[in-house]
Design an enzyme around this catalytic site. Sequence first.
Site, short mmCIF file in Angstrom:
data_model
loop_
_atom_site.label_atom_id
_atom_site.label_comp_id
_atom_site.label_asym_id
_atom_site.label_seq_id
_atom_site.Cartn_x
_atom_site.Cartn_y
_atom_site.Cartn_z
N PRO A 49 116.82 33.24 9.49
CA PRO A 49 117.72 32.16 9.84
C PRO A 49 117.24 30.86 9.27
CG PRO A 49 116.61 33.09 11.76
CD PRO A 49 115.90 33.51 10.55
N GLU A 50 118.02 30.33 8.39
CA GLU A 50 117.82 28.98 7.92
C GLU A 50 118.86 28.13 8.64
OE1 GLU A 50 117.22 28.87 3.63
OE2 GLU A 50 116.96 31.03 3.60
N HIS A 77 114.31 46.00 20.47
CA HIS A 77 114.07 44.69 19.87
C HIS A 77 114.77 43.57 20.61
CE1 HIS A 77 112.09 46.91 16.81
NE2 HIS A 77 113.19 47.46 16.35
N ARG A 81 110.85 41.38 14.49
CA ARG A 81 109.49 40.94 14.13
C ARG A 81 108.85 40.04 15.17
NH1 ARG A 81 109.41 39.34 7.87
NH2 ARG A 81 107.18 39.33 8.28
N ARG A 121 104.44 13.39 -1.80
CA ARG A 121 103.82 14.71 -1.86
C ARG A 121 103.53 15.11 -3.31
NH1 ARG A 121 105.01 17.71 2.77
NH2 ARG A 121 103.65 19.26 1.83
#
Length: 275
Positions: free
Chosen positions: A2-3, A93, A111, A155
């Site tokens: 999921p973004e 799950h 997961r 950065r």
Amino acid sequence: MPELPEVEVTRRGIDRPLRDATVLGVRLGKPLRWPLGVKPEALLGTMIGPVARRGKYLWLPLHRGNPAGGLLLHLGMSGSLSLATPVPPAGAHDHFDLETSRGTLRLTDPRRFGAVVWSESLDADPAARLLGALGPEPFDPALTPESFHAALQRRRAPIKAVLLSGAAVVGAGNIYACEALHAAGIHPGARSDRISRPRAAKLLEAVRATLARALELGGSTLRDFHDAQGVAGGFQLEARVYGRAGQPCPRCGVLLQRRVQGQRASYFCPGCQRR
DNA sequence: AGTTAAACCTGGTTGC
DNA sequence: TGCAACCAGGTTTAAC
């Protein structure tokens, strides 16, 4: 999975149906990333307010007349939420159920990188600690080409890593970072602080366009993701570079490459993405 | 201080 | 067919 688009699609799918619902029960499965942080019984009888999103987190306010706190949810890598009445028996799950007067909200996450944590408010820990370092939302008008470029200037890491870090803008994970960099013609290994003003502006626009398009298509479904009603996303069919190593670049025809960068796979075109 | 590796965990796919 | 190795949408924590 999921973004940002997948999380937002999920938010939209549960916000209206759960509004003002009363919490009737909580079922916990195997441990997720962090413990819940509150006794499940403490949630009984609370009412759900408007569901919000910050980055890839969802915020489910729970109150008893006065705001009393809420649940901060993250879908991790393989998580998804479903809302159903009646709810099917819990599978191997299914690690969190919030049974409410308007259906059961269930987190399925093979997961278990996902999380459901109680917080007194968004400004108190643990929510404050988890959300505090996040960069600006991609569609926040306060995020401008100027401020974005300035953030990139701070950065020296590869631009792909900076995008994933969320320091300059939140929401683009591995799929959408690859897609946005391709759309902007920028090599994933390009040093962040060496990206010019115009290219930074182009990248911000590409991030916004990519996320917006994914939102329209219900997100990307590689394997696990579906919205709260069980519908899979469609963006993965439109991906131009992600998962397409060896195929010709849709823009210039050069064969796309896969390269591991900062322990994540980057997909890019060596022909039209420049450092 | 900033950047990079390791860790968390399960399951599907690939290759010998 | 069996099994080991590798891969996967994320992010915190530890180590250079």
